[in-house]
Write a protein that holds these residues in place. Sequence first.
Motif, short mmCIF file in Angstrom:
data_model
loop_
_atom_site.label_atom_id
_atom_site.label_comp_id
_atom_site.label_asym_id
_atom_site.label_seq_id
_atom_site.Cartn_x
_atom_site.Cartn_y
_atom_site.Cartn_z
N GLU A 180 0.82 -1.21 0.00
CA GLU A 180 0.00 0.00 0.00
C GLU A 180 0.85 1.26 0.00
O GLU A 180 0.47 2.27 -0.60
N THR A 185 -3.09 -1.76 -3.69
CA THR A 185 -4.02 -2.43 -2.80
C THR A 185 -4.20 -3.87 -3.27
O THR A 185 -3.73 -4.25 -4.35
N TYR A 304 -7.17 -3.30 8.45
CA TYR A 304 -7.33 -4.43 7.54
C TYR A 304 -8.39 -5.44 7.99
O TYR A 304 -8.50 -6.52 7.42
#
Length: 313
Positions: A180, A185, A304
């Motif tokens: 990232e 991504t 996350y």
Amino acid sequence: MNSYCKILTILLFSSFLIFSGCTEKEIPKKVSLNKKVPEPARKISEVEENTLYFGFDLRLGPKEDVKIYSSLLRYLEDVTGYRFRIRFSERYEDTVDNLGNGITHFAAIGPLSFVIGRERNGIKCMVSGLNGEKKPEYHAVIFTRPGSRIENVGDLKGKTFAFGARYSTQGHLIPRKMLEDAGITLKELKHHVFTGFHSNTVRAVLNGEFDAGGMQDKLAGSLEKEGKIRIIKVSEPFPSSLICYNTGVDDSIVEAVRSALLDLSPAGDHKDMLVDWNKTEMPEGFTPVNESDYEVISILATKYGLSGNEAKD
């Protein structure tokens, strides 16, 4: 003749009954002598006196890790007088759940497992590992095959990527942040997979199944020296792995184990007692935990979707 036939009929009928009984009740079952019967889970209050159960996050592989931690437990037995037994779990989430639910007393776990267990079950940690520079930190790396055209992390957009276990700090959390930071991504990867542990990730990349992977720095450095992989990038430092405990363990036991771990000298007095300890992320032993260092892990875990009860998903 009639008497003979009657006797023969009775014998045949009796044999039929005996045979029928055997076929219904005495059919032998196939038993695999190689299949291990799993040990039933028992909570701390139910275990044998003076026996302590120890778990660990899977890193290098089952055989390698059991060998490494068995040698540590022999040291702890010699110093503390307690008997230790390993309780192996293949999945990171099972290791931390076993600790939180009192099935194990102690466990060697990564920072992500620690913040999950602290949030979900209130586990506590006693020591964190020291790297080769005697600092309580470690790194992750992103690597590829020798000869690959991939030169930097930015080149991985649209490529395939192998992570370790989903709840591994070095195998997933840190490499994902590294991707990232380079503007990539998970959706911008062609495909990604969770291999379970670091050795699987290496094999997946070297076999050409994936373009690159993320893993722990210690093993990656050794493999690069052997010419087997090429490291693309090393992460910034993150807080190291820990040894944690269930809050139901008696304080006197916790202190005895903590003291023994802090006294451990893997490169000195206790070198001959340990097996392959230099392959771990804590080759120089342990230091007291500073929990504030792990806030960065907690933030990433939440970002996350890996923190607290979300780790069950």
